[in-house]
Design an enzyme around this catalytic site. Structure first.
Site, mmCIF file in Angstrom:
data_model
loop_
_atom_site.group_PDB
_atom_site.id
_atom_site.type_symbol
_atom_site.label_atom_id
_atom_site.label_comp_id
_atom_site.label_asym_id
_atom_site.label_seq_id
_atom_site.Cartn_x
_atom_site.Cartn_y
_atom_site.Cartn_z
ATOM 1 N N ASP A 75 0.845 -1.202 0.000
ATOM 2 C CA ASP A 75 0.000 0.000 0.000
ATOM 3 C C ASP A 75 0.875 1.244 0.000
ATOM 4 O OD1 ASP A 75 -2.659 0.657 -0.115
ATOM 5 O OD2 ASP A 75 -3.112 0.025 1.942
ATOM 6 N N GLU A 112 -5.045 4.911 -3.251
ATOM 7 C CA GLU A 112 -6.457 5.269 -3.138
ATOM 8 C C GLU A 112 -6.794 6.454 -4.039
ATOM 9 O OE1 GLU A 112 -7.474 5.924 0.976
ATOM 10 O OE2 GLU A 112 -6.778 3.928 1.577
ATOM 11 N N GLU A 116 -14.361 -0.663 -1.973
ATOM 12 C CA GLU A 116 -14.592 -0.785 -0.527
ATOM 13 C C GLU A 116 -15.887 -0.094 -0.130
ATOM 14 O OE1 GLU A 116 -11.260 0.112 2.014
ATOM 15 O OE2 GLU A 116 -12.470 -0.096 3.835
#
Ligand code: KIV
Length: 291
Positions: free
Chosen positions: A92, A124, A191
């Site tokens: 990540d 993200e 998500e």
């Protein structure tokens, strides 16, 4: 060409995801942040290991993912890499590591691959990250995108809530997924997204959708391992199914050990070492004479 055969645990590389999607085969991804966990997860047969910034909540106790640093992810990625041989390792990009310019983002992603052993990175964001995703992919860095609830935006979003709850928001999610695919992402995490939207995205994309709280239509599912095994504190979101109570197992083991120590049951003779016959204890004790 088949990349994944469950009976033959070949190393998973990025192209395996598309091949699995074409075959309609569901893949699984779990988080790991250390060597022993990575070994267990990898040997269990999980296809992808995410060195997630969820480590901020789960192992560092920060309360959210915002404080997680590149160094923390890098160190964890190295350990996970050492503990795994089959799963695809995805690191990540933590908050701040890709927000201050594309060159810096590329440099940070390269660190995770070059020194950490990551085989892909995750970041993200939707349309605001499309140019960056294209640039990273151009630099040979496989990118997993992440839309819907993006925990690094927790302050902007005001909490962890289901996303895509209006027609406009649903349109943005679907369009973002398409744009990220077009930019070269090899997968997209969805998500906390209503299952119907996740299903549309999954059907419309040729790349894989990795769902977490996004229903069963996604090509793969990801969970935070600590949630799955009951090694966390506090209330869990609805999408978490807890398969074990590791916190309970640990507490029970500690409690038994404390009891055994306090009652003299531990250590037993078999758990200690006898003195070799040729050691003269009287002589050894003579060092005490000056005291
Ligand atoms: O950091 C993480 O573990 C994640 C997953 C929850 C997708 O981003």
């Amino acid at each position: 060409m088949a990349y994944l055969k469950p009976d033959k645990p070949e190393k998973v590389y990025v192209p395996a995801l598309r091949a699995a999607k074409e075959r309609g085969e569901k893949l699984v991804c779990l988080t790991a942040y250390d060597y022993p966990t990575a070994r267990i997860v990898d040997e269990a047969g999980v296809d992808m290991i995410l060195v997630g910034d969820s480590m901020g909540n789960v192992i560092h106790g920060y309360g959210n993912t915002i404080p997680v640093s590149l160094e923390e992810i890098l160190s964890a990625t190295k350990a996970v890499k050492r503990g795994s041989s089959r799963a695809l390792i995805i690191a990540d990009m933590p908050y701040g590591s890709y927000h201050t310019g594309d060159n810096r983002a590329v440099r940070n992603a390269l660190k995770l691959m070059k020194y950490g052993g990551a085989e892909a990175i995750k970041l993200e964001g939707g349309r605001n990250r499309v140019d960056l995703v294209r640039r990273l992919v151009n630099e040979e860095i496989p990118v997993m995108a992440h839309i819907g609830l993006t925990p690094q935006s927790v302050h902007k979003l005001g909490g962890y809530r289901v996303q895509g709850k209006t027609t406009e928001a649903a349109k943005i999610l679907i369009e973002d997924a398409k744009r990220l695919e077009d930019a070269g992402a090899f997968a997209v995490v969805l998500e906390l997204v209503p299952r119907e939207i996740a299903e549309i995205v999954t059907n419309e994309l040729t790349i894989s959708t990795i769902g977490i709280g996004a229903g069963s239509a996604c090509d793969a599912q990801v969970l935070v391992l600590h949630d799955l095994i009951g090694f966390t504190f506090g209330r869990q979101p609805r999408f978490v199914r807890q398969y074990a109570n590791v916190s309970g197992v640990i507490t029970e083991a500690i409690t038994k050990w404390m009891d055994d120590v306090r009652t003299g049951e531990y250590p037993a003779e078999a758990e200690s070492y006898a003195l070799p016959e040729d050691v003269d204890l009287e002589k050894a004790k003579s060092v005490l004479e000056p005291f």
